[in-house]
Design a protein around this motif. Structure first.
Motif, PDB file in Angstrom:
ATOM      1  N   LEU A 133      11.930 -11.284  45.860  1.00 27.19           N
ATOM      2  CA  LEU A 133      13.328 -11.679  45.695  1.00 27.19           C
ATOM      3  C   LEU A 133      13.836 -11.249  44.327  1.00 27.19           C
ATOM      4  O   LEU A 133      13.115 -11.313  43.326  1.00 27.19           O
ATOM      5  CB  LEU A 133      13.471 -13.205  45.837  1.00 27.19           C
ATOM      6  CG  LEU A 133      13.072 -13.793  47.204  1.00 27.19           C
ATOM      7  CD1 LEU A 133      12.951 -15.309  47.115  1.00 27.19           C
ATOM      8  CD2 LEU A 133      14.072 -13.391  48.289  1.00 27.19           C
ATOM      9  N   ASN A 134      15.074 -10.805  44.295  1.00 30.37           N
ATOM     10  CA  ASN A 134      15.738 -10.388  43.055  1.00 30.37           C
ATOM     11  C   ASN A 134      16.315 -11.641  42.383  1.00 30.37           C
ATOM     12  O   ASN A 134      17.084 -12.379  43.007  1.00 30.37           O
ATOM     13  CB  ASN A 134      16.853  -9.390  43.409  1.00 30.37           C
ATOM     14  CG  ASN A 134      17.511  -8.785  42.193  1.00 30.37           C
ATOM     15  OD1 ASN A 134      17.000  -8.850  41.081  1.00 30.37           O
ATOM     16  ND2 ASN A 134      18.677  -8.179  42.410  1.00 30.37           N
ATOM     17  N   THR A 135      15.941 -11.893  41.123  1.00 28.39           N
ATOM     18  CA  THR A 135      16.342 -13.138  40.458  1.00 28.39           C
ATOM     19  C   THR A 135      16.879 -12.844  39.065  1.00 28.39           C
ATOM     20  O   THR A 135      16.335 -12.009  38.339  1.00 28.39           O
ATOM     21  CB  THR A 135      15.155 -14.116  40.379  1.00 28.39           C
ATOM     22  OG1 THR A 135      14.736 -14.426  41.716  1.00 28.39           O
ATOM     23  CG2 THR A 135      15.528 -15.406  39.680  1.00 28.39           C
ATOM     24  N   ASN A 136      17.953 -13.524  38.709  1.00 31.29           N
ATOM     25  CA  ASN A 136      18.599 -13.323  37.413  1.00 31.29           C
ATOM     26  C   ASN A 136      17.617 -13.524  36.262  1.00 31.29           C
ATOM     27  O   ASN A 136      16.944 -14.552  36.181  1.00 31.29           O
ATOM     28  CB  ASN A 136      19.773 -14.303  37.294  1.00 31.29           C
ATOM     29  CG  ASN A 136      20.507 -14.170  35.999  1.00 31.29           C
ATOM     30  OD1 ASN A 136      20.158 -14.820  35.025  1.00 31.29           O
ATOM     31  ND2 ASN A 136      21.530 -13.344  35.972  1.00 31.29           N
ATOM     32  N   ALA A 137      17.541 -12.539  35.361  1.00 30.27           N
ATOM     33  CA  ALA A 137      16.563 -12.581  34.266  1.00 30.27           C
ATOM     34  C   ALA A 137      16.853 -13.701  33.272  1.00 30.27           C
ATOM     35  O   ALA A 137      15.928 -14.302  32.714  1.00 30.27           O
ATOM     36  CB  ALA A 137      16.522 -11.233  33.547  1.00 30.27           C
ATOM     37  N   ASP A 138      18.134 -14.009  33.030  1.00 29.14           N
ATOM     38  CA  ASP A 138      18.471 -15.126  32.136  1.00 29.14           C
ATOM     39  C   ASP A 138      17.920 -16.434  32.690  1.00 29.14           C
ATOM     40  O   ASP A 138      17.412 -17.283  31.949  1.00 29.14           O
ATOM     41  CB  ASP A 138      19.992 -15.259  31.980  1.00 29.14           C
ATOM     42  CG  ASP A 138      20.595 -14.175  31.102  1.00 29.14           C
ATOM     43  OD1 ASP A 138      19.828 -13.425  30.462  1.00 29.14           O
ATOM     44  OD2 ASP A 138      21.839 -14.074  31.058  1.00 29.14           O
ATOM     45  N   THR A 139      18.039 -16.601  34.005  1.00 36.38           N
ATOM     46  CA  THR A 139      17.553 -17.818  34.649  1.00 36.38           C
ATOM     47  C   THR A 139      16.032 -17.895  34.604  1.00 36.38           C
ATOM     48  O   THR A 139      15.452 -18.968  34.382  1.00 36.38           O
ATOM     49  CB  THR A 139      18.050 -17.885  36.102  1.00 36.38           C
ATOM     50  OG1 THR A 139      19.474 -17.758  36.106  1.00 36.38           O
ATOM     51  CG2 THR A 139      17.673 -19.191  36.755  1.00 36.38           C
TER      52      THR A 139
END
Length: 258
Positions: free
Chosen positions: A154-160
């Protein structure tokens, strides 16, 4: 103190800035983790493969073809190039995604008004294997990818991801979470790179929101910052990639959030 450092995509896309950043990151003493964004490399490679990149509200739509591309590019090309360059700078780095050692399980984002495809929302963080790597003297380097536990990346926001890792590690260490990008910090005036706001707390944040000082791009970073602080992270710093050494010392150059 441990430093959880996220480097933005605009730094990844700038070879000179990236080279300086990695040299300085390697020189940061003690335990540290790097989380990187993807930059525009996935878009460029997707274009070469005939896979069009689509965005809604600035967020990538990760369809079945796109998750293959970002897994290859973020988890492979970008991640391993960063690891190799850190090794060249004397930093014993190890490249990871959230699937490795099951460190970051996630769930596919539910479809509401928009179907983001194979975008991941983090369920939890397994801090024990991450702590073991750190205690072994390794520096984890995370690509912005998680997994659903059923075989799907899954592609996940790096900041998160950075905020979630910092929060999980705060059970074991004092943590400073640092967001490194191409600006000197949170700015009073988006057109003046020297107009840095040195300190933001919740009250100041509300005043800045009411006065409409903040640009849309910085708001997710600030929300992630306050979420981390409210979950045990000691402090968060937002600053320029060139200032990473200063920002891992007592003399900070960016915006400190408490």
């Amino acid at each position: 103190m441990i430093f959880v450092i996220k480097v933005g995509g605009n730094v990844i896309d700038n070879p000179e800035l990236l080279q300086r950043f990695l040299k300085n990151f390697a020189a940061v003493p003690g335990k540290k983790i790097l989380i990187h964004g993807g930059g525009k490399i996935a878009t460029r490679i997707g274009d070469k493969l005939g896979i069009e990149s689509r965005y809604v509200n600035g967020r990538r739509i990760t369809d079945a073809e796109t998750i293959d591309v970002v897994t290859m590019v973020y988890g492979g090309l970008v991640n391993k190039q960063l690891v190799a360059k850190l090794q060249a700078n004397g930093c014993n780095a190890i490249g990871l995604t959230g699937a490795d050692a099951n460190i970051i399980p996630a769930v596919k984002r539910p479809v509401k008004e928009i179907d983001y495809g194979f975008a991941g929302d983090i369920s939890t963080v397994q801090a024990a294997p991450l702590k073991a790597l750190l205690e072994a003297g390794l520096t984890p380097v995370f690509a912005p990818l998680t997994h659903d536990g059923k075989g799907q990346m899954l592609n996940t926001n790096a900041d998160t991801i950075a905020s979630s890792l910092a929060t999980a590690l705060s059970a074991y260490y004092e943590v400073r979470l640092i967001y490194c990008f191409e600006k000197k910090g949170v700015l009073h005036d988006a057109n003046n790179d020297d107009a840095v706001i040195n300190l933001i707390d919740r009250q100041i944040y509300q005043e800045l929101l009411e006065d409409k000082v903040l640009t849309d791009g910085i708001l997710p970073k600030l929300e992630n910052a306050f979420a981390a602080i409210e979950s045990g992270v000691k402090e968060v710093l937002i600053g320029h990639a060139d200032d990473v050494l200063s920002n891992t010392s007592d003399t900070v150059a960016g915006t400190l959030i408490r």
